[in-house]
Write a protein that holds these residues in place. Structure first.
Motif, PDB file in Angstrom:
ATOM      1  N   MET A 107       0.851  -1.184   0.000  1.00  0.00           N
ATOM      2  CA  MET A 107       0.000   0.000   0.000  1.00  0.00           C
ATOM      3  C   MET A 107       0.889   1.236   0.000  1.00  0.00           C
ATOM      4  O   MET A 107       1.459   1.603   1.019  1.00  0.00           O
ATOM      5  CB  MET A 107      -0.923   0.014   1.225  1.00  0.00           C
ATOM      6  N   THR A 108       1.008   1.830  -1.156  1.00  0.00           N
ATOM      7  CA  THR A 108       1.752   3.081  -1.251  1.00  0.00           C
ATOM      8  C   THR A 108       0.796   4.237  -1.030  1.00  0.00           C
ATOM      9  O   THR A 108      -0.431   4.077  -1.120  1.00  0.00           O
ATOM     10  CB  THR A 108       2.407   3.218  -2.637  1.00  0.00           C
ATOM     11  N   LYS A 109       1.320   5.393  -0.752  1.00  0.00           N
ATOM     12  CA  LYS A 109       0.489   6.585  -0.585  1.00  0.00           C
ATOM     13  C   LYS A 109      -0.311   6.849  -1.861  1.00  0.00           C
ATOM     14  O   LYS A 109      -1.497   7.152  -1.815  1.00  0.00           O
ATOM     15  CB  LYS A 109       1.366   7.788  -0.238  1.00  0.00           C
ATOM     16  N   GLU A 110       0.346   6.680  -2.997  1.00  0.00           N
ATOM     17  CA  GLU A 110      -0.307   6.920  -4.279  1.00  0.00           C
ATOM     18  C   GLU A 110      -1.452   5.928  -4.507  1.00  0.00           C
ATOM     19  O   GLU A 110      -2.541   6.311  -4.932  1.00  0.00           O
ATOM     20  CB  GLU A 110       0.747   6.825  -5.396  1.00  0.00           C
ATOM     21  N   HIS A 157      -3.142   4.342  -2.177  1.00  0.00           N
ATOM     22  CA  HIS A 157      -4.167   4.691  -1.194  1.00  0.00           C
ATOM     23  C   HIS A 157      -5.031   5.845  -1.707  1.00  0.00           C
ATOM     24  O   HIS A 157      -6.261   5.811  -1.618  1.00  0.00           O
ATOM     25  CB  HIS A 157      -3.501   5.060   0.133  1.00  0.00           C
ATOM     26  N   GLU A 158      -4.397   6.864  -2.258  1.00  0.00           N
ATOM     27  CA  GLU A 158      -5.140   8.008  -2.795  1.00  0.00           C
ATOM     28  C   GLU A 158      -6.012   7.585  -3.972  1.00  0.00           C
ATOM     29  O   GLU A 158      -7.166   8.006  -4.086  1.00  0.00           O
ATOM     30  CB  GLU A 158      -4.175   9.115  -3.212  1.00  0.00           C
ATOM     31  N   ARG A 159      -5.474   6.732  -4.834  1.00  0.00           N
ATOM     32  CA  ARG A 159      -6.252   6.258  -5.985  1.00  0.00           C
ATOM     33  C   ARG A 159      -7.439   5.422  -5.536  1.00  0.00           C
ATOM     34  O   ARG A 159      -8.519   5.490  -6.131  1.00  0.00           O
ATOM     35  CB  ARG A 159      -5.358   5.450  -6.927  1.00  0.00           C
TER      36      ARG A 159
END
Length: 100
Positions: free
Chosen positions: A73-76, A78-80
């Protein structure tokens, strides 16, 4: 998800790099089921279409499952996934507006 009397369609959300297949019962639009996958290749050359799956109901309660219990789970990502929720919710509203 491909039961008799159900309708299915697929959309590509290029802005968040997700492909989503939607499914609902022709006589009952109270639940919109979906399967989704990131459009970029995974470690095995690609994600399965049911990488993320679930449904949204009339109360806008989103229930999801993730095919692999552990994911990176990357920040990117998660945002997507947050944007994916918004798009699925909007799809539910549009579907039910068509059937009013």
């Amino acid at each position: 998800m491909d039961a008799p009397g159900s309708l299915q369609y697929t959309k590509q959300y290029k802005s968040i790099s997700f492909m989503v297949s939607f499914n609902y019962e022709a006589h009952d639009c109270s639940n919109l089921f979906f399967r989704a996958k990131p459009m970029e290749p995974g470690q095995d050359g690609g994600y399965p279409l049911d990488f993320i799956y679930g449904k949204i109901d009339a109360d806008f309660q989103l229930q999801i499952g993730i095919r692999e219990f552990q994911i990176v789970m990357t920040k990117e990502l998660h945002e997507r996934m947050g944007l994916l929720y918004d798009l699925i919710r909007n799809e539910y509203v549009e579907l039910n507006n068509k059937h009013l």
